[in-house]
Design a protein around this motif. Sequence first.
Motif: not given
Length: 317
Positions: A60-80
């Motif tokens: 969903a976020c194939p480019e950009g800063p790693v910190d941004g990807l981490r924040l999105l991944t952590d949200l998805i983990s929280w939702l799961f």
Amino acid sequence: MRTFAVSALREPPFPARQHDATPRVARESTEWALSHGLIANGHRLHRLRRADAAGLAGRACPEGPVDGLRLLTDLISWLFVMDDACDEDGLGDSPTRLAPTVAALLDVLDGHGERTDAPATAAGPLGEALGDLCRRAHAAGGPVALLRFVGEVREYLLALLWEAANREHGRAPGLAEYVQMRRHTGGVHPSFTLTELAAGALPGATHRTEPSLVALDLLAADLICWCNDVFSYGKEHLGQPDAHNLVAVIAAGRTDGDESSALRAAADRFNEGLTAYLATEAALLATGDDDLRPALIARRNWIRATYDWSLGAARYA
């Protein structure tokens, strides 16, 4: 069910990509979940790893800063973790059981995730992790990003209470009601916000209220949720059936309750929605407004990511 989904759903005509940092972020996000007590070694750790939050976020976020990807991944983990607690661990079996947790999480959102000296809330690790997400959203995008994120997570939590009330009373929602509420139970909107934040381009208020973008936003949320419903239907109905799936809702509204016809109708609804999405997107692109492009790209990426991630998701195996 995966075979049916692949044959019946139209493949989104967007490029399939994945962030180069996905494997690293997968490890880091698991450590984040462990550090906040969302999971422990054992069944819940195994379940979260199988969910592959980073695999979804990286597409969903194939480019950009790693910190941004981490924040999105952590949200998805929280939702799961939250969804599994409700759907598999019994937290969402009734509103009276779920309400104290939702109230505690709303308290975190009301405080915008700021730490206090108060005792740990009834939400426990879920509340601590949510507070961390709020603080990081604020640090990355300022008050505008925080307020948008907080409002969208609030809608998600209140929609979970709707699901719990339906379960308690054995109630199957009607199709229009389900479509509306599924946009919120899917956690799509806060995920869009953090994806746009990772790209450094949250739409301003003027664009956010543009009718064409609002329509596109709803279409994208529907496509993501309906794709998920078709791919996950088989697993969800191996055990105790849950009415909160597009296929189940369509079947419940048919006089014969035929499952195969409902599956086909759900797939048709996705395919027709994708056609409508492409037409709406083309009209927005034709305006030549470059400020809209990050929002359009984020939604394109999410639709494609959900389809590709679902093809191999162990979560639905």
